[in-house]
Design an enzyme around this catalytic site. Structure first.
Site, PDB file in Angstrom:
ATOM      1  N   GLN A   1      -8.411  20.433 -12.486  1.00  0.00           N
ATOM      2  CA  GLN A   1      -9.306  19.376 -12.005  1.00  0.00           C
ATOM      3  C   GLN A   1      -8.749  17.984 -12.272  1.00  0.00           C
ATOM      4  O   GLN A   1      -9.410  16.984 -12.005  1.00  0.00           O
ATOM      5  CB  GLN A   1     -10.679  19.520 -12.667  1.00  0.00           C
ATOM      6  CG  GLN A   1     -11.405  20.800 -12.289  1.00  0.00           C
ATOM      7  CD  GLN A   1     -12.732  20.957 -13.010  1.00  0.00           C
ATOM      8  OE1 GLN A   1     -13.208  20.069 -13.710  1.00  0.00           O
ATOM      9  NE2 GLN A   1     -13.331  22.129 -12.856  1.00  0.00           N
TER      10      GLN A   1
ATOM     11  N   HIS B   1     -13.049  19.320 -16.321  1.00  0.00           N
ATOM     12  CA  HIS B   1     -14.161  18.469 -16.767  1.00  0.00           C
ATOM     13  C   HIS B   1     -13.703  17.139 -17.354  1.00  0.00           C
ATOM     14  O   HIS B   1     -14.159  16.716 -18.412  1.00  0.00           O
ATOM     15  CB  HIS B   1     -15.034  19.215 -17.775  1.00  0.00           C
ATOM     16  CG  HIS B   1     -15.765  20.372 -17.190  1.00  0.00           C
ATOM     17  ND1 HIS B   1     -16.755  21.041 -17.870  1.00  0.00           N
ATOM     18  CD2 HIS B   1     -15.656  21.002 -15.983  1.00  0.00           C
ATOM     19  CE1 HIS B   1     -17.218  22.024 -17.118  1.00  0.00           C
ATOM     20  NE2 HIS B   1     -16.561  22.018 -15.963  1.00  0.00           N
TER      21      HIS B   1
END
Length: 391
Positions: free
Chosen positions: A105, A171
């Site tokens: 991510q 995250h």
């Protein structure tokens, strides 16, 4: 040059926007769609008050911001490029960008303008950075944007870092927003899929951070007396913050991805604890139970949530009149939910007013000065799409 755009979106992208008043759901008037909890069904395909104009293609676009008084926008691409999009002209690469830790991510993140951009030319950027021993963390920097035929960033300096850096590439969050008075920079800092740091005052993970524009810590932050990273913290108990915005009354809202279920929207208050991972309205991905918010009333509860998840991404407040019935709404993209969602604000209450199924992941939502709404779809064939009001 940017690839010529093609209409690769699903035909479901031309969707209904049956926008009644703020408290009316587009999903056939089903009151359950307006409830704080549960599913939020998409509106049926019907005549919409807008058409869709696809204007450009990008490689994994993540965030964008429009330059005031122009038809230009900055767009970050996750692998590490910053683009200057010019309506009706070529899309240019911006030189002088940082090296990003691309993977999972992680990569290039948000881009926002300094409150005094018109005079200073300063922009703020976030990205993932590699550390020692296979660790990573988000950072925020600022630089001057020099425009022209060969746009570039000058004087890039890092003003904030996630602490500590940890293993894994999930995250980061690293969404940015300035307070309406321009005095403070707010940063959404994800808990990096490590759970416990969201409650640890010795880490700025799983927090919303409040800084001065130069990265220093305001003396009136709620935990300033504790020193260290705790002094940066505005609120805690967050998971993966992928949207953060102020509304027309100056209130701060965020949305964040829950675990399995439990994606939520919060009205962010000074010093409040939103409970993750102690409570959540979802469960662990391995099936393990997490107590729901009502079991621990000492934690601030979300204003609404989704179960099943919609994976919210990008968040704006809409205060214009170009789209009837949308004034004073939050608009969020949805990744797994593959579309756009409107949440009407009434006082400190939110309503799940409209949801449209685009058949593709929506990563970012922005509003231009003319009151029109623009989207970035996700992926290596991501599109910049304008919602053109009818009439």
């Amino acid at each position: 040059m940017t690839r010529r755009p093609t209409l690769a979106l699903s035909t479901a992208l031309i969707v209904a926007a049956c926008s009644a008043g703020p408290a009316t759901s587009a999903a056939s008037g089903d009151s359950s769609a307006r409830d704080a909890s549960g599913a939020h069904p998409a509106a049926p395909v019907a005549e919409a008050p807008f058409t869709l104009r696809e204007v450009a293609s990008f490689d994994e676009p993540w965030a964008m911001t429009f330059l005031p008084g122009t038809r230009l926008a900055l767009v970050t691409e996750k692998a590490g490029k910053l683009k200057l999009w010019q309506e009706g002209g070529a899309t240019l690469d911006v030189a002088g960008v940082p090296t990003v830790a691309y993977g999972g991510q992680g990569g290039f993140g948000d881009v926002v303008l300094a409150p005094d951009f018109a005079s200073s030319g300063m922009v703020y950027l976030s990205w993932a950075e590699a550390g020692d021993g296979g660790t990573y963390g988000a950072v925020v920097g600022r630089a001057k944007l020099v425009q022209g035929e060969a746009p570039r960033l000058e004087g890039l300096e890092i003003i904030w870092k996630q602490s500590p850096k940890v293993t894994g590439r999930g995250h980061y969050s690293h969404r940015l927003a300035f307070s309406p008075d321009g005095q403070y920079l707010f940063i959404g800092s994800g808990e990096r899929q490590k759970f416990d740091p969201a409650q640890d005052m010795n880490a700025n993970l799983g927090k919303i951070v409040r800084l001065n524009p130069d990265g220093s810590v305001p003396a009136d932050n709620p935990f300033a007396s504790q020193g260290g990273v705790a002094a940066q913290i505005w609120s805690l108990g967050h998971r993966n913050v992928l949207g953060i915005v102020f509304d027309g009354e100056g209130r701060l809202w965020n949305h964040e991805m829950g675990p399995r279920g439990g994606d939520e929207v919060n009205l962010v208050e000074r010093g409040a604890n939103y409970g993750y991972p102690v409570v959540s309205n979802g469960d662990h991905y391995n099936g393990g139970d997490i107590p729901d918010h009502p079991t621990r009333p000492e934690f601030a509860a979300p204003k609404l949530w989704w179960n099943p998840s919609i994976s919210p991404a990008g968040l704006v407040w809409y205060g214009g009149d170009r789209y009837p019935g949308w004034k004073n709404s939050l608009l969020t993209g949805a990744l797994s939910g593959q579309g756009l969602i409107r949440l009407a604000i009434e006082g400190d209450t939110l309503h799940k007013s409209d949801r449209w199924d685009f058949g593709t992941r929506v990563r970012e939502v922005e509003v231009r000065e003319d009151g029109t709404i623009w989207l970035l779809t996700d992926g290596d064939e991501g599109k910049l799409v304008q919602l053109v009001p009818k009439g």
